[in-house]
Scaffold this motif. Structure first.
Motif, PDB file in Angstrom:
ATOM      1  N   ASP A   1       0.059  33.781  -0.032  1.00 60.23           N
ATOM      2  CA  ASP A   1      -0.853  33.573   1.103  1.00 60.23           C
ATOM      3  C   ASP A   1      -0.108  32.819   2.207  1.00 60.23           C
ATOM      4  O   ASP A   1      -0.082  31.579   2.236  1.00 60.23           O
ATOM      5  CB  ASP A   1      -2.087  32.789   0.639  1.00 60.23           C
ATOM      6  CG  ASP A   1      -3.194  32.787   1.682  1.00 60.23           C
ATOM      7  OD1 ASP A   1      -2.902  33.103   2.857  1.00 60.23           O
ATOM      8  OD2 ASP A   1      -4.339  32.459   1.316  1.00 60.23           O
TER       9      ASP A   1
ATOM     10  N   ALA B   1      -2.323  30.457   4.279  1.00 59.35           N
ATOM     11  CA  ALA B   1      -2.565  29.128   3.705  1.00 59.35           C
ATOM     12  C   ALA B   1      -1.374  28.212   3.946  1.00 59.35           C
ATOM     13  O   ALA B   1      -1.531  27.016   4.205  1.00 59.35           O
ATOM     14  CB  ALA B   1      -2.853  29.257   2.209  1.00 59.35           C
TER      15      ALA B   1
ATOM     16  N   GLU C   1      -1.355  27.151   7.667  1.00 62.14           N
ATOM     17  CA  GLU C   1      -2.370  26.155   8.003  1.00 62.14           C
ATOM     18  C   GLU C   1      -1.951  24.747   7.571  1.00 62.14           C
ATOM     19  O   GLU C   1      -2.243  23.773   8.256  1.00 62.14           O
ATOM     20  CB  GLU C   1      -3.700  26.524   7.337  1.00 62.14           C
ATOM     21  CG  GLU C   1      -4.382  27.736   7.963  1.00 62.14           C
ATOM     22  CD  GLU C   1      -5.691  28.061   7.260  1.00 62.14           C
ATOM     23  OE1 GLU C   1      -6.099  27.250   6.382  1.00 62.14           O
ATOM     24  OE2 GLU C   1      -6.292  29.093   7.570  1.00 62.14           O
TER      25      GLU C   1
ATOM     26  N   GLU D   1      -9.893  28.304  -1.562  1.00 61.68           N
ATOM     27  CA  GLU D   1      -8.765  27.923  -0.699  1.00 61.68           C
ATOM     28  C   GLU D   1      -7.722  27.120  -1.482  1.00 61.68           C
ATOM     29  O   GLU D   1      -6.520  27.294  -1.296  1.00 61.68           O
ATOM     30  CB  GLU D   1      -9.259  27.099   0.489  1.00 61.68           C
ATOM     31  CG  GLU D   1     -10.147  27.864   1.465  1.00 61.68           C
ATOM     32  CD  GLU D   1     -11.567  28.032   0.953  1.00 61.68           C
ATOM     33  OE1 GLU D   1     -11.937  27.379  -0.062  1.00 61.68           O
ATOM     34  OE2 GLU D   1     -12.313  28.840   1.557  1.00 61.68           O
TER      35      GLU D   1
ATOM     36  N   SER E   1      -5.641  29.430  -3.612  1.00 62.27           N
ATOM     37  CA  SER E   1      -4.639  30.127  -2.793  1.00 62.27           C
ATOM     38  C   SER E   1      -3.465  29.221  -2.469  1.00 62.27           C
ATOM     39  O   SER E   1      -2.301  29.625  -2.561  1.00 62.27           O
ATOM     40  CB  SER E   1      -5.271  30.650  -1.504  1.00 62.27           C
ATOM     41  OG  SER E   1      -6.258  31.612  -1.767  1.00 62.27           O
TER      42      SER E   1
END
Length: 597
Positions: A290, A293, A296, A360, A363
């Protein structure tokens, strides 16, 4: 609709395998190993970058069979007696590693990432597990799996697989999902485990061995492939049905067949499937990375991956030293097992279903595992000089391969091969015996001889039997099946081994012309010479004349055989043979059989 589905599969797998081929070749050339190549190829071709291939989750489910096959093959390498000898490392070192790494990572996640203690435990314990799918191929390719270092690494990995059961129980006990309350309690899951393992042991002894014996008698090699895959899938399915590790079931099935005569044939037949599916597994892991992820929270992901590697490396290095390993190999072991493992993805999904962590978080920590796996080849490469033992002081001895493999391989355990093998064993040379006759294998077993089933002229089977380490390969099969092409293939695959061949007759020798062999022996030549010598002595021929006659015969025979091989004509140089006329008689015997001897 089916045609469209087939076309979709073709369009997806063609670029997937193409990218894998390019990146694996590139990373192998750079000395970084195949695993990193597969991971990068999956990330590039997957939905996060080029978006050519999707549905990584379903591909991962299929590809997990690669891990199952890997553990089956490892099980075939470990007989129950050898596994028992490793019990201290498995249940001592392995237990300490999982517990201490799990606690350290749980505390780290709770304070650094500010997770609740149940969530930190559900994340920290899975991160204590390393990647069996990555580490074992690295050890195999480096030739270190059967060394003390490799066996210690494997012992830790094996206990990690065994620990799946208590880890599943812990996550279930912490669950906040009411639906999990109906699941079996931990003691019941443990009882199921014992019953399943016992059942697999009994099936291996009373079902699988007779099944492979039947297939061997039929001589159907394709059925060995089917039976081998069935064994792996059935044992894995039994474990999966009670919620346990499928890889553990396959491993137990392998151990149960490790002492069977069919071990090398099974290894050679299953290995290609293992390689393909394991590559697909790492491709799927790369596709699931990911990148969003990571983008971020890049600092958190990278720092957490770094702390995961540092924590595990430090704990495993310290434990290895406590268990008697010198600091250099202890550090190597710590770095080799410093990554997160594939079972982390499974346990994260369970923790998510138990409402312990958010999607989340699953991930993000899945990305952390993937990054940690990608760093292992770099760590091993960059620290190679630092970890290398200094010259002298027995450095090579400490990590030398265990010499329980063959230094000689005898193919064909009939009347000829038995004599060859007996004389080598009498000299203290370790011998591996291979034959395709199941009845002969059974008879040999009654005399205490271990003979493996298989076609010993196959390069892949010879490799599984240890030909890369063998000093001698002696081909003694019945019949006329050895030729120059097969001998060239064997020499190319195992250039360090000296090859000797039993030849049925002169035609057999002619078929081997030009082959790189150390020696060819016609099966009746020497015994016939001995009988002729005894016969001449019995009728009073002078011993000197007997010697002269034997030497002249050998010179004539060698000259004739040389001309036959060069011309390819069985009847070349017939005039060189002894005949009645050449000794004052009146009859010359040149039958096809006489010419061919």
């Amino acid at each position: 609709m089916e045609a469209h589905h087939g076309l979709s599969m073709t369009r997806e797998f063609a670029p997937l395998l193409g990218f894998a081929l390019v990146f694996v070749l590139l990373f192998r050339k750079l000395g970084l190993g195949a695993t990193l190549g597969f991971l990068v190829a999956g990330a590039v071709v997957g939905p996060e970058v080029l978006g050519i291939v999707g549905d990584a989750q379903n591909k991962l489910v299929i590809a997990e069979l690669g891990i199952t096959l890997l553990l089956f093959l490892v099980g075939l390498e470990l007989s129950p007696a050898r596994l028992w000898a490793m019990k201290r490392d498995i249940f001592g070192f392995g237990l300490a590693q999982v517990v201490l790494c799990g606690i350290a990572l749980t505390v780290l996640i709770a304070y650094y990432a500010n997770f609740s203690w149940p969530a930190a435990l559900a994340l920290g314990l899975p991160l204590a597990l390393s990647s069996t799918a990555q580490v074992l191929p690295m050890l195999q390719s480096a030739g270190r799996l059967r060394t003390p270092f490799g066996e210690r690494a494997f012992s830790v990995l094996l206990f990690q697989d065994l620990s799946i059961v208590p880890l599943i129980t812990i996550v279930a006990a912490l669950s906040r999902n009411p639906a999990d309350a109906a699941g079996p309690p931990g003691w019941q899951l443990a009882l199921y485990t014992v019953l399943a393992v016992t059942g697999l042991i009994l099936a291996g002894r009373f079902v699988l061995r007779p099944l492979f014996k039947l297939i061997g008698n039929l001589g159907e090699r394709e059925m060995f492939v089917f039976a081998g895959l069935f064994t792996v899938l059935a044992s894995a399915a039994i474990m999966e049905a009670i919620g346990l590790s499928t890889a553990l079931g396959a491993f137990i099935a392998g151990v149960m067949l490790a002492d069977s005569p069919f071990r090398h044939e099974l290894e050679a037949d299953v290995e290609p499937f293992r390689s393909i599916l394991l590559g697909l597994f790492f491709l799927a892991v790369g596709m699931m990375l990911d990148l969003g992820a990571i983008a971020e929270r890049p600092v958190f992901v990278l720092s957490m991956a770094l702390m995961l590697i540092a924590t595990k490396a430090a704990v495993i290095t310290g434990l290895a030293m406590l268990f008697g390993t010198a600091w250099r190999p202890a550090l190597a072991l710590g770095l080799l097992l410093s990554q997160g493992g594939e079972f982390g993805f499974v346990l994260f999904a369970q923790a998510q279903g138990a409402l312990l962590i958010a999607p989340e978080a699953a991930s993000v920590f899945g990305a952390i595992i993937t990054i940690s796996m990608a760093t292992t080849p770099f760590l091993m490469m960059f620290t190679r000089r630092f970890r290398a033992e200094p010259a002298g002081e027995g450095a090579e001895v400490r990590d030398a391969p265990r010499h329980d493999g063959a230094s000689a391989i005898v193919v064909g355990y009939g009347r000829f091969g038995q004599t060859v093998a007996q004389m080598l064993i009498g000299q203290g040379i370790a011998v591996t015996l291979i034959d395709r006759d199941v009845q002969m294998i059974d008879v040999a077993g009654t005399f205490g001889m271990k003979v493996y089933y298989g076609d010993g002229l196959r390069v892949d089977l010879l490799r599984r039997a240890g030909a890369e380490d063998a000093e001698l390969i002696l081909l003694c099969p019945d019949g006329n099946e050895v030729d120059a092409e097969k001998l060239n293939q064997i020499h190319e695959a195992f250039p360090d081994a000296m090859v000797f061949v039993r030849a049925y007759d002169r035609r057999s020798v002619m078929k081997m012309h030009g082959a790189p062999v150390e020696g060819i022996v016609r099966e009746v030549m020497e015994s016939a010479v001995v009988m002729a010598r005894k016969a001449m002595a019995a009728v009073g021929v002078d011993p000197g004349e007997i010697e002269r006659t034997e030497q002249e015969y050998r010179d004539r025979d060698l000259k004739r055989l040389k001309l036959q091989k060069e011309s390819g004509d069985l009847y070349a140089a017939r005039e060189v043979m002894f005949s009645q006329n050449s000794k004052g008689g009146n009859v010359s015997v040149h039958s096809d059989e006489a010419v061919a001897k």
